[in-house]
Write an enzyme that holds these catalytic residues in place. Structure first.
Site, PDB file in Angstrom:
ATOM      1  N   GLU A  15       0.884  -1.174   0.000  1.00 58.66           N
ATOM      2  CA  GLU A  15       0.000   0.000   0.000  1.00 58.66           C
ATOM      3  C   GLU A  15       0.913   1.213   0.000  1.00 58.66           C
ATOM      4  O   GLU A  15       1.471   1.580   1.032  1.00 58.66           O
ATOM      5  CB  GLU A  15      -0.894  -0.001   1.256  1.00 58.66           C
ATOM      6  CG  GLU A  15      -1.850  -1.183   1.353  1.00 58.66           C
ATOM      7  CD  GLU A  15      -3.020  -1.091   0.385  1.00 58.66           C
ATOM      8  OE1 GLU A  15      -3.293   0.022  -0.105  1.00 58.66           O
ATOM      9  OE2 GLU A  15      -3.637  -2.128   0.113  1.00 58.66           O
ATOM     10  N   CYS A  28      -2.180   9.237   2.164  1.00 55.38           N
ATOM     11  CA  CYS A  28      -2.049   8.757   0.782  1.00 55.38           C
ATOM     12  C   CYS A  28      -3.318   9.078   0.005  1.00 55.38           C
ATOM     13  O   CYS A  28      -3.314   9.036  -1.218  1.00 55.38           O
ATOM     14  CB  CYS A  28      -1.755   7.270   0.763  1.00 55.38           C
ATOM     15  SG  CYS A  28      -2.941   6.329   1.689  1.00 55.38           S
TER      16      CYS A  28
HETATM   17  P1  NDP Z   1       8.532   4.455   4.805  1.00 59.63           P
HETATM   18  O1  NDP Z   1       8.541   3.620   3.607  1.00 59.63           O
HETATM   19  O2  NDP Z   1       9.717   5.237   5.133  1.00 59.63           O
HETATM   20  O3  NDP Z   1       8.241   3.578   6.100  1.00 59.63           O
HETATM   21  C1  NDP Z   1       7.165   2.710   6.207  1.00 59.63           C
HETATM   22  C2  NDP Z   1       7.512   1.609   7.183  1.00 59.63           C
HETATM   23  O4  NDP Z   1       8.579   0.827   6.663  1.00 59.63           O
HETATM   24  C3  NDP Z   1       7.996   2.137   8.532  1.00 59.63           C
HETATM   25  O5  NDP Z   1       7.543   1.283   9.564  1.00 59.63           O
HETATM   26  C4  NDP Z   1       9.504   2.038   8.381  1.00 59.63           C
HETATM   27  O6  NDP Z   1      10.182   1.942   9.603  1.00 59.63           O
HETATM   28  C5  NDP Z   1       9.621   0.737   7.628  1.00 59.63           C
HETATM   29  N1  NDP Z   1      10.901   0.548   6.970  1.00 59.63           N
HETATM   30  C6  NDP Z   1      11.887   1.456   6.718  1.00 59.63           C
HETATM   31  N2  NDP Z   1      12.907   0.858   6.056  1.00 59.63           N
HETATM   32  C7  NDP Z   1      12.565  -0.431   5.875  1.00 59.63           C
HETATM   33  C8  NDP Z   1      13.174  -1.544   5.225  1.00 59.63           C
HETATM   34  N3  NDP Z   1      14.367  -1.451   4.635  1.00 59.63           N
HETATM   35  N4  NDP Z   1      12.514  -2.721   5.211  1.00 59.63           N
HETATM   36  C9  NDP Z   1      11.305  -2.842   5.776  1.00 59.63           C
HETATM   37  N5  NDP Z   1      10.671  -1.824   6.408  1.00 59.63           N
HETATM   38  C10 NDP Z   1      11.287  -0.632   6.455  1.00 59.63           C
HETATM   39  O7  NDP Z   1       7.239   5.322   4.662  1.00 59.63           O
HETATM   40  P2  NDP Z   1       6.737   6.433   5.630  1.00 59.63           P
HETATM   41  O8  NDP Z   1       6.634   5.948   7.023  1.00 59.63           O
HETATM   42  O9  NDP Z   1       7.566   7.627   5.375  1.00 59.63           O
HETATM   43  O10 NDP Z   1       5.216   6.649   5.123  1.00 59.63           O
HETATM   44  C11 NDP Z   1       4.899   7.623   4.233  1.00 59.63           C
HETATM   45  C12 NDP Z   1       4.665   7.018   2.888  1.00 59.63           C
HETATM   46  O11 NDP Z   1       3.721   5.979   2.965  1.00 59.63           O
HETATM   47  C13 NDP Z   1       4.070   8.002   1.933  1.00 59.63           C
HETATM   48  O12 NDP Z   1       4.724   7.886   0.701  1.00 59.63           O
HETATM   49  C14 NDP Z   1       2.619   7.589   1.785  1.00 59.63           C
HETATM   50  O13 NDP Z   1       1.969   7.891   0.615  1.00 59.63           O
HETATM   51  C15 NDP Z   1       2.687   6.134   2.001  1.00 59.63           C
HETATM   52  N6  NDP Z   1       1.442   5.687   2.561  1.00 59.63           N
HETATM   53  C16 NDP Z   1       0.617   4.892   1.819  1.00 59.63           C
HETATM   54  C17 NDP Z   1      -0.600   4.508   2.302  1.00 59.63           C
HETATM   55  C18 NDP Z   1      -1.503   3.619   1.530  1.00 59.63           C
HETATM   56  O14 NDP Z   1      -2.386   3.034   2.127  1.00 59.63           O
HETATM   57  N7  NDP Z   1      -1.333   3.453   0.231  1.00 59.63           N
HETATM   58  C19 NDP Z   1      -1.064   4.939   3.594  1.00 59.63           C
HETATM   59  C20 NDP Z   1      -0.119   5.758   4.294  1.00 59.63           C
HETATM   60  C21 NDP Z   1       1.090   6.092   3.786  1.00 59.63           C
HETATM   61  P3  NDP Z   1      10.711   3.267  10.318  1.00 59.63           P
HETATM   62  O15 NDP Z   1       9.677   4.320  10.169  1.00 59.63           O
HETATM   63  O16 NDP Z   1      10.853   2.808  11.712  1.00 59.63           O
HETATM   64  O17 NDP Z   1      11.997   3.638   9.639  1.00 59.63           O
END
Ligand code: NDP
Length: 532
Positions: free
Chosen positions: A252, A286
């Site tokens: 997502e 999003c």
């Molecule tokens: P990120 O991709 O940075 O992080 C998402 C999650 O992935 C966090 O828990 C993060 O951990 C974790 N993560 C980071 N690095 C890794 C890795 N190498 N492997 C596995 N997991 C990892 O996204 P954001 O938190 O910045 O969220 C914002 C983004 O998400 C926006 O682009 C938005 O559009 C999208 N989004 C999409 C939605 C949808 O339903 N389509 C809903 C909400 C957001 P940590 O934060 O601890 O680094």
């Protein structure tokens, strides 16, 4: 069978080694420290996955009605703790307590209600019709859980975007290891507290707090499926890790959601919605309006209305009775600043906002941009902040063409008083969800599947699809088993003419041929077995 009384279980947050690494959480409102939180390393993640795996057979074999009853205790937990939870989520994210309550917490009973009714139907074994050429046999479809699901959640709606996928997975009989975002560790603890209070058997939900390294460890751990919500860049890494195994993976991701205003729109409502849809959650959704495309004849009037409404939005922290809080994540604020600044330099007009507020915290004001061109970053990339870029289009056709040329395809909306036209445009948009004369609502409708196309993701959750995403499909074929042999089995001797008869009947839709051919095959089979 029933589950134990709803006493808090031991399963929960911060499964970590003896002296874990720590990270600090800063308040988006004041910049002050809100505490230090442990980072679960790969050993701790593997241990959590092992506990979830040990819990899986018991949870899978618990009748669906009992699983639903256990999850339905969440209703009472939220009734008792909503105030505390909403305040903690608001402090962690900076969002108004109103938004924490309505968009994070209140959606949970809404989805629970829906799934209490739908899950028994959606997950039941169903019979499919069998063609005449396979007379005597019956086909069924049923589902069984994937196993242990690794769920990685983002920071923008840290409660909702963790709890809803976890509940959806649990309903089907999966167990879950959840990794909340390091950006919102307090909300992560709230999520863990919520599941602990359901009194589920140990290991059914494990929450591993930490940072990106914890998420990466979860993608490499012994899970059977990954469900990821977040950015496209991290989504690619998660999908690559899933492909290595290979295991199913749902993504997502982000959006660049379009908002198409037709000449016959109710402009007052459209302007109000553009403001709400782009500024809600400080634009960090999003499903946010990221590009308004307004037809030339109503463009200037629309801009006037929107500007006036944006300037009335009260910005402040959760304790300031504000409409819009600060941004949650400093890195995201930098993206907003970069997008607005580069657009300004490339000729965009900033009609209001456009500069970080001179106060502590991550405050950025509601911002309206016009004269946006396709070569600007703000046109193509997700901004994820309180900015509304408006693009003037010749007509609806141009808007549809531009919308479909995007890398993303998550949500769109169409504004017109001609509902038939609205539906026609909705059908032509290449997007996971489209609203006519509305914003935000489609993601809150528990019966509607949610997810995107292209870089916006793979798979769906919410709705019936949202339960099935967490299930394996099983096809079952049953023969009554009375006959000693099947007409098409060996020997083939003397069967070719009848086989052609069946084929001609099936391909040419001639029932008589199918029956004659079938009887011929049967006779040849009997003769073959009688040694004739
Ligand atoms: P990120 O991709 O940075 O992080 C998402 C999650 O992935 C966090 O828990 C993060 O951990 C974790 N993560 C980071 N690095 C890794 C890795 N190498 N492997 C596995 N997991 C990892 O996204 P954001 O938190 O910045 O969220 C914002 C983004 O998400 C926006 O682009 C938005 O559009 C999208 N989004 C999409 C939605 C949808 O339903 N389509 C809903 C909400 C957001 P940590 O934060 O601890 O680094």
């Amino acid at each position: 069978m029933t589950l134990a009384d709803p006493t808090p279980s031991t399963a929960g947050f911060a499964a970590s080694t003896a002296s874990p690494r720590l990270f600090e959480k800063l308040s988006p409102v004041t910049g002050a420290s809100l505490g230090q939180f442990p980072i679960a390393d790969s050993e701790a993640v593997d241990a959590a996955v092992a506990r979830a795996r040990a819990a899986f057979p018991g949870w899978r074999d618990t009748p669906l009605a009992v699983r639903l009853e256990a999850l339905n205790r969440g209703r009472q937990v939220l009734l008792e703790h909503a105030d505390d939870y909403a305040r903690k989520i608001a402090a962690d994210t900076g969002k108004p307590i109103f938004e924490a309550l309505m968009f994070e917490i209140a959606v949970v009973p809404l989805f629970l209600d829906h799934y209490l009714k739908r899950a028994p139907k959606v997950l039941a074994r169903r019979k499919v019709s069998t063609p005449l050429a396979m007379a005597g046999k019956a086909g069924y479809i049923e589902h069984f859980p994937r196993g242990v699901v690794g769920i990685i959640a983002p920071w923008n709606f840290p409660f909702q975007l963790a709890v809803l996928p976890v509940i959806s997975a649990l309903i089907g009989g999966n167990t879950v290891v959840l990794k909340p975002s390091e950006v919102t560790p307090i909300a992560g603890e709230v999520v863990a507290d919520f599941f602990r209070r359901l009194g589920l058997p140990p290991g059914v939900v494990e929450v591993v707090g930490g940072d990106g390294s914890t998420g990466a460890a979860l993608t490499r751990a012994n899970v059977d499926m990954l469900f990821f919500t977040g950015s496209v860049a991290t989504g690619r890494k998660v999908a690559a890790a899933a492909a290595e195994r290979p295991i199913p993976c749902e993504l997502e991701l982000g959006g660049k959601d379009v908002f198409i205003v037709c000449a016959d729109a109710n402009l007052e409502r459209a302007a109000e919605a553009a403001v709400y849809g782009s500024m809600g959650n400080c634009g960090q959704a999003c499903v946010s309006v990221e590009r308004a495309m307004v037809v030339d004849s109503v463009h200037d009037r629309f801009i006037e209305l929107v500007k006036r409404k944006l300037e009335k939005i009260k910005v402040g922290g959760p304790d300031e009775n504000a409409d819009m809080g600060p941004m949650t994540f400093a890195k995201q604020l930098q993206t907003v600043e970069r997008h607005v600044e580069s657009a300004r330099q490339a000729g965009a007009k900033v009609l209001t906002g456009g500069q970080r507020l001179a106060r502590a915290g991550l405050f950025y004001p509601p911002t309206l941009l016009t004269d946006i061109r396709p070569d600007m970053d703000i046109y193509r990339e997700e901004t994820f902040g309180p900015v509304l870029p408006v693009i003037r289009v010749r007509d609806e056709e141009e808007a549809i063409r531009l919308a479909n040329a995007s890398e993303f395809g998550l949500v769109g909306s169409v504004w017109t008083q001609d509902l038939e036209k609205g539906l026609r445009i909705a059908s032509r948009l290449e997007s996971g969800q489209v609203m006519v004369n509305d914003v935000y609502s489609s993601v809150g409708h528990p019966g509607l599947p949610f997810g995107g196309v292209r870089s916006s993701g793979i798979g769906r959750y919410h709705g019936d699809e949202g339960l099935l995403s967490f299930m394996n499909v099983k096809a079952i074929l049953v023969d009554r088993g009375k006959a000693d042999y099947d007409p098409i089995w060996y020997p083939y001797n003397n069967k070719l003419a009848s086989a052609f008869e069946v084929f001609r009947g099936v391909a040419g839709k001639k029932l008589g041929s199918v029956i004659r051919g079938f009887l011929g095959l049967r006779k040849a089979s009997i003769d073959g077995h009688d040694g004739k």
